[in-house]
Every structure is written in C-alpha cells, then in structure tokens.
Design a protein around this motif. Structure first.
Motif, PDB file in Angstrom:
ATOM      1  N   SER A  11       2.137   3.091  10.653  1.00  0.00           N
ATOM      2  CA  SER A  11       0.691   2.625  10.852  1.00  0.00           C
ATOM      3  C   SER A  11       0.011   1.718   9.904  1.00  0.00           C
ATOM      4  CB  SER A  11      -0.017   3.884  10.672  1.00  0.00           C
ATOM      5  OG  SER A  11      -1.776   4.643  10.906  1.00  0.00           O
ATOM      6  N   ALA A  12       0.536   2.003   8.879  1.00  0.00           N
ATOM      7  CA  ALA A  12       0.674   1.005   7.392  1.00  0.00           C
ATOM      8  C   ALA A  12       1.482  -0.581   8.138  1.00  0.00           C
ATOM      9  CB  ALA A  12       0.556   1.086   6.072  1.00  0.00           C
TER      10      ALA A  12
ATOM     11  N   LEU B  88      -0.728   4.741  -0.729  1.00  0.00           N
ATOM     12  CA  LEU B  88      -1.498   5.348   0.397  1.00  0.00           C
ATOM     13  C   LEU B  88      -0.586   5.957   1.494  1.00  0.00           C
ATOM     14  CD1 LEU B  88      -3.819   5.467   0.181  1.00  0.00           C
ATOM     15  CD2 LEU B  88      -4.136   3.200   2.199  1.00  0.00           C
ATOM     16  N   VAL B  89       0.119   4.776   1.298  1.00  0.00           N
ATOM     17  CA  VAL B  89       0.944   5.640   3.077  1.00  0.00           C
ATOM     18  C   VAL B  89       1.474   7.065   2.658  1.00  0.00           C
ATOM     19  CG1 VAL B  89       3.698   5.387   3.415  1.00  0.00           C
ATOM     20  CG2 VAL B  89       1.502   3.579   3.240  1.00  0.00           C
TER      21      VAL B  89
ATOM     22  N   ASN C 248       0.707  -0.980  -0.286  1.00  0.00           N
ATOM     23  CA  ASN C 248       0.267   0.076   0.055  1.00  0.00           C
ATOM     24  C   ASN C 248       0.645   1.395   0.006  1.00  0.00           C
ATOM     25  OD1 ASN C 248      -2.495  -1.366   0.187  1.00  0.00           O
ATOM     26  ND2 ASN C 248      -2.215  -1.320   2.149  1.00  0.00           N
TER      27      ASN C 248
ATOM     28  N   ALA D 112       3.427   7.841   8.286  1.00  0.00           N
ATOM     29  CA  ALA D 112       1.736   6.945   8.217  1.00  0.00           C
ATOM     30  C   ALA D 112       2.870   5.265   7.252  1.00  0.00           C
ATOM     31  CB  ALA D 112       2.028   7.655   6.841  1.00  0.00           C
TER      32      ALA D 112
ATOM     33  N   TYR E 243      -3.832   8.143   7.849  1.00  0.00           N
ATOM     34  CA  TYR E 243      -3.023   6.415   6.309  1.00  0.00           C
ATOM     35  C   TYR E 243      -4.367   5.605   7.054  1.00  0.00           C
ATOM     36  CZ  TYR E 243      -2.397   2.363   4.970  1.00  0.00           C
ATOM     37  OH  TYR E 243      -2.326   0.616   5.050  1.00  0.00           O
ATOM     38  N   GLN E 244      -5.108   5.391   8.512  1.00  0.00           N
ATOM     39  CA  GLN E 244      -6.350   4.951   8.090  1.00  0.00           C
ATOM     40  C   GLN E 244      -7.563   5.563   7.933  1.00  0.00           C
ATOM     41  OE1 GLN E 244      -5.754   1.852  10.216  1.00  0.00           O
ATOM     42  NE2 GLN E 244      -3.516   2.034  10.339  1.00  0.00           N
TER      43      GLN E 244
ATOM     44  N   ALA F 164      -1.029   9.573   2.569  1.00  0.00           N
ATOM     45  CA  ALA F 164      -1.551   9.932   4.276  1.00  0.00           C
ATOM     46  C   ALA F 164      -0.095  10.600   4.211  1.00  0.00           C
ATOM     47  CB  ALA F 164      -1.272   9.123   4.850  1.00  0.00           C
TER      48      ALA F 164
END
Length: 332
Positions: free
Chosen positions: A121-122, A82-83, A79, A118, A325-326, A86
């Motif tokens: 978090s991922a 996406l990271v 991802n 980020a 990110y979430q 974010a």
C-alpha cells in the motif's frame, strides 16, 4: 516530540500488545490436549505454558531476524514506522476477531500478511523481498502438511509400542508424560512466535535509524518475552475448546503424540530461522493423530472451518493493513 520517534514508540507499544494477544490467543495451542485429557488443570497448564513460553522466547533470535528483513528491506522502506504500525493494527484486529469467535487462526499469517499488505500500500509490489517472502510462505504452507503426516506416523508408532498392553493403565501413565510434552510444546512456541514481535520492533528501530544492523537488542528480547509470558498467563479458553475437543475426542495417548509431533516441527523451524504457524502445526498434528486412530473419528467439518480460516487470514489481514496504512497516511 519528533513524529518519527512518536511513531516508533507507538510501534513498540503495538508490537508488545500483539505479543501479549498472541500469548493468550495461542496459549490454547500448547495446552489444549493436556487440559482436554485432564492431565493438567486449566490454571496450572496456563501458568506452566507462560513460564515455558518466556524461557523459549529468550533462547533464540533467528526467526526475529528473518521477520525483520526477509519480507521487506527496512533499510530502503520509506515511511517504515507507519507501515509497521498499520501492519500491527491489522494483525491485532484480526487476532481479536478470531479469538472472540473461538477460531484458532494463525497469528503468523495475520502478521506476515499485514506487513506485506501495508508495505505494498505504501510503495507498490516492488517493495517486497520476493525471495525471502516466498521462503516464509513455503514454511507456512508446507508445515501443516508435515505435521499431518508426522502426527499420523507418531500415533502409529505409539500404537505399535502399546500393543497388547492395558489401555487404562497406559492412559494413566501417559497423562504424566503429557505434562512434559505440553511444557516442551509451550517452550517451542516461545522460540518461534515471540520472535515475530522482536523482528517487528527491530524493523521499526532500523526504519527510524535508531540502529544500523538487524541484531536483536537485549531489551527487545526481554520485553517481547515478558509480553508473551503475561499474555499466556491470561489464557485462551475459547480456543482450547476448539483445538482440544472439537477436532476429535482426545485421549492421553493422542495428546502426547500430537504434542511431540508439533513440538519437533516448530523447534525444527526455529533452528532453520523460519516462522511457522504454531496454530496450523498443532491443529494438523491432532488431525494426523486422529487419522491414524480412526479417520471417521476426526470431525472433518470443524477441520474444514479451521482450514478455511487459515486460507483467508493472509489476504484479509493484508487488505486491512493496506486500508489502515492509507488512513494513517492522512494524519502522518
């Protein structure tokens, strides 16, 4: 449109937006002293800084490669797009907040903290490239102290050279020197700060499997340089007020000494491929110059507020990025 391609396009847009904001957020750093001493008119200084930032941004790529692979490995990051999206969202948000309040915070701290937050978090703490991350953190932490000492030494040298000379005449001549030192500082700013967006875009291209190496493509270099140049032309007059006047009363000799010191340190970091905070380096150089002239002449209350912002930027931006990110993960 494929979701991954859509996210990659978003990352490119956000990265260029970050570079644009970095341009007007950090313009003040390069020109604050020359504007404060009236060596340059604000508009002239801003346009000169825009051109020199653009040239500097096109000249080097080492810092971009460090950003693209030394915090997290984009080749193993799931991802990844996406990271990165974010991280950019969080960094942009913090930059705009500090710009609004006229606080000279660090775009570098915001971006690096956001990428780390980020990514953690991922994928958890194990995703960080601790060797590279610590190397970057050391550069960010130690460069202001080097700038503080360098500013002190540079101003001491200026005082020795100018001893027994007419101060009024010297100030008039040094204003001309300041035009050159401000241009040099804007150039070095471009060589370091603009590359951070290049590194981010390269990370996204690798994560999307659109390239297989950490080489910085020409279109990435040109677009990031343009974004920073245009952002610089917008200017950041609120931060000029803080950097150029609230830390200490700046005379032409002080401005020239601070500009030379910070330009040398930033360019030195660029040559060894390390990102540093231009905000930290320039503000610390001014403090060092002020200390060499008169310790009480530095407004340490303002300096403490700036230092506090430096300290809180990384954890706050990391936390914001982790939350963003979430939230994004719920939709993608």
């Amino acid at each position: 449109m494929d979701t991954l391609l859509f996210l990659t396009i978003l990352v490119v847009i956000f990265a260029l937006a970050f570079d644009f904001i970095n341009g007007f957020h950090d313009t003040a750093n390069a020109i604050a002293t020359s504007v404060s001493t009236r060596a340059l008119k604000p508009r002239t200084a801003v346009y000169m800084a825009a051109i020199m930032n653009f040239i500097g941004a096109l000249t080097f790529t080492g810092v971009a490669k460090t950003i693209s692979k030394d915090i997290v490995d984009p080749f193993v990051l799931e991802n990844g797009s996406l990271v990165i999206l974010a991280a950019l969202t969080a960094a942009i948000a913090w930059n705009l907040i500090t710009w609004y309040y006229g606080i000279p915070s660090s775009s570098s701290h915001a971006l690096i903290g956001s990428i780390a937050g980020a990514a953690i978090s991922a994928a958890g703490f194990g995703i960080l490239n601790y060797g590279g991350f610590l190397k970057i953190m050391q550069a960010l932490i130690f460069s202001p102290f080097i700038a503080l000492a360098g500013g002190f030494l540079m101003m001491t040298l200026f005082k020795i050279v100018m001893k027994n000379r007419n101060l009024f005449k010297q100030n008039k001549r040094i204003r001309y020197l300041q035009i050159g030192t401000a241009a040099l500082q804007a150039f070095t700013h471009g060589t370091n700060d603009a590359q951070k967006a290049m590194g981010i875009i390269t990370m996204a291209l690798i994560a999307a499997e659109l390239q297989t190496s950490d080489d910085i493509q020409l279109w990435v270099r040109v677009s990031a340089a343009l974004a920073m140049g245009i952002g610089t032309s917008v200017g950041g007059y609120k931060i000029i007020k803080t950097v150029g006047g609230k830390i200490m009363k700046i005379r032409p000799v002080n401005g020239a000494a601070a500009d030379l010191t910070s330009a040398m340190i930033i360019f030195g970091a660029t040559l060894i491929h390390l990102p540093v905070s231009t905000t930290h380096v320039i503000s610390s150089s001014i403090m060092g110059v002020g200390s060499a002239q008169r310790v009480r002449g530095v407004k340490w209350g303002v300096a403490k507020k700036i230092v506090l912002t430096w300290i809180i930027t990384l954890p706050i931006s990391a936390t914001i990025a982790a939350i963003v990110y979430q939230v994004l993960a719920l939709f993608f």
